[in-house]
Structures are given as C-alpha cells and as structure tokens.
Design an enzyme around this catalytic site. Structure first.
Site, PDB file in Angstrom:
ATOM      1  N   CYS A  53      14.215 -66.127-117.988  1.00 48.09           N
ATOM      2  CA  CYS A  53      14.855 -67.603-117.104  1.00 48.09           C
ATOM      3  C   CYS A  53      15.828 -66.961-116.334  1.00 48.09           C
ATOM      4  O   CYS A  53      16.620 -65.923-116.622  1.00 48.09           O
ATOM      5  CB  CYS A  53      15.590 -68.507-118.287  1.00 48.09           C
ATOM      6  SG  CYS A  53      16.521 -69.931-117.573  1.00 48.09           S
ATOM      7  N   ASP A  60      10.980 -66.658-121.348  1.00 52.34           N
ATOM      8  CA  ASP A  60      10.058 -67.716-121.445  1.00 52.34           C
ATOM      9  C   ASP A  60       8.515 -67.430-121.458  1.00 52.34           C
ATOM     10  O   ASP A  60       8.315 -66.112-121.147  1.00 52.34           O
ATOM     11  CB  ASP A  60      10.245 -68.236-119.696  1.00 52.34           C
ATOM     12  CG  ASP A  60      11.383 -68.964-119.668  1.00 52.34           C
ATOM     13  OD1 ASP A  60      11.944 -69.521-120.349  1.00 52.34           O
ATOM     14  OD2 ASP A  60      12.089 -68.962-118.695  1.00 52.34           O
ATOM     15  N   VAL A  75     -10.251 -58.393-107.916  1.00 49.83           N
ATOM     16  CA  VAL A  75      -9.072 -57.455-108.549  1.00 49.83           C
ATOM     17  C   VAL A  75      -9.540 -56.611-109.725  1.00 49.83           C
ATOM     18  O   VAL A  75     -10.232 -57.179-110.742  1.00 49.83           O
ATOM     19  CB  VAL A  75      -7.910 -58.473-108.892  1.00 49.83           C
ATOM     20  CG1 VAL A  75      -8.297 -59.314-110.131  1.00 49.83           C
ATOM     21  CG2 VAL A  75      -6.656 -57.963-109.199  1.00 49.83           C
ATOM     22  N   GLU A  76      -9.010 -55.786-109.694  1.00 50.12           N
ATOM     23  CA  GLU A  76      -9.477 -54.605-110.903  1.00 50.12           C
ATOM     24  C   GLU A  76      -8.314 -55.084-112.078  1.00 50.12           C
ATOM     25  O   GLU A  76      -7.007 -55.351-111.898  1.00 50.12           O
ATOM     26  CB  GLU A  76      -9.114 -53.235-110.274  1.00 50.12           C
ATOM     27  CG  GLU A  76      -9.497 -52.131-111.322  1.00 50.12           C
ATOM     28  CD  GLU A  76      -8.815 -52.014-112.551  1.00 50.12           C
ATOM     29  OE1 GLU A  76      -8.982 -51.816-113.768  1.00 50.12           O
ATOM     30  OE2 GLU A  76      -7.549 -51.885-112.239  1.00 50.12           O
ATOM     31  N   SER A  77      -8.858 -55.330-113.111  1.00 46.79           N
ATOM     32  CA  SER A  77      -8.229 -56.078-114.289  1.00 46.79           C
ATOM     33  C   SER A  77      -7.216 -55.155-114.757  1.00 46.79           C
ATOM     34  O   SER A  77      -6.204 -55.692-115.302  1.00 46.79           O
ATOM     35  CB  SER A  77      -9.223 -56.268-115.423  1.00 46.79           C
ATOM     36  OG  SER A  77      -9.942 -54.932-115.918  1.00 46.79           O
TER      37      SER A  77
END
Length: 155
Positions: A53, A60, A75-77
């Site tokens: 926050c 959060d 995207v490469e994980s």
C-alpha cells in the site's frame, strides 16, 4: 529495465536469477511464438501476488489473471515470475499496479490482444477488482472466463 539492444537468448531462462529490486529494474524476456499463424490464448495465473500500500506500507494481496493472444513473441514465464515478484516491495495502488502490468506487457510484447484481471483481497473491508484490456478480442479467439469468484470472505 528496457533495453533497445535485442538479446539472442533470454536473460533468465536456464540461469540462476535474483528477484529484481523493483518492477522498473525487472527485465521481461520474450521468445518467438512457436505457433505464429495460430489464434490462441495463453493464460498466466498468479494467485499469491503481493505489493505494498503506498499510504500505509502494509502488504496487499491479489490473484492476477493475465490472458493474451500472442503475436510474434510470447513472454518467457520465468522472467514474468521474477517481474511479478519484484512488486513485493513496490508501493502502488491496486489500479496502478494492475493496469501498469498489463500495459507494460502489451507495449513490450505486442500481442494481438491482452487482458489482465486483478482480484484484490479486502483493504478496509472492501475488495477491489481491477480489469484492463488492450481492446476487443480478435474474432474467433476463445476467451474463457477468468475463473476467479467474487470475494465472499467466510460466507
């Protein structure tokens, strides 16, 4: 951290990598789409996402769901996992964090379509859900429900 110089190999794949200290320092890797002519959906779920926050500094928690129809790259994980993990010490409102993740992925990867759902756990007794998408889904794309139920607490 964006660089204008293309890399031949992903920075993180097959390498030991430390958690970036901030989302700005995180490097997202993209690899060629193995099915460039196919219209399909890729989904990433991050049910234990955390950030801070910006007012109180308290953590959060969210369940993020990222869906996209790839273009030339995916995207490469591992790099995505490290990028998302870099938010653990990042101060940001739910809206900024959720939309910022979606926009960064869309701008860098340039998929045909992308959406993100941020299902945030209650803060002050109110759960906040934030949604962003790049535009209308391509015709014929299977877009399943994100599968995250509305927050019900203990009820």
């Amino acid at each position: 951290m964006n660089t204008d110089e293309p890399r031949d190999m992903p920075l993180h794949l097959g390498q030991q990598s430390s958690l970036p200290s901030s989302p700005e320092e995180a490097v997202l890797d993209y690899v060629p789409n193995p099915r460039p002519g196919a219209l399909y959906t890729i989904r990433f779920s991050a049910p234990e996402f955390t950030s801070l926050c910006p007012v109180t500094g308290q953590p959060d928690f969210a369940h993020l769901v990222i869906d996209y129809a790839p273009g030339a790259t995916i995207v490469e994980s591992k790099s995505l996992k490290l990028f998302l993990g870099s938010f653990r010490n990042h101060n940001g409102f739910h809206e900024d964090v959720t939309v910022g993740i979606g926009q960064r992925l869309f701008e860098e990867m340039q998929p045909r379509w992308l959406r993100i759902g941020g299902y945030w756990y209650p803060r002050g007794g109110i759960p906040i859900d934030v949604f962003w998408q790049s535009g209308a889904a391509p015709e014929g794309l299977w877009v399943p429900d994100q599968g995250v139920a509305n927050y019900r607490g203990r009820g």
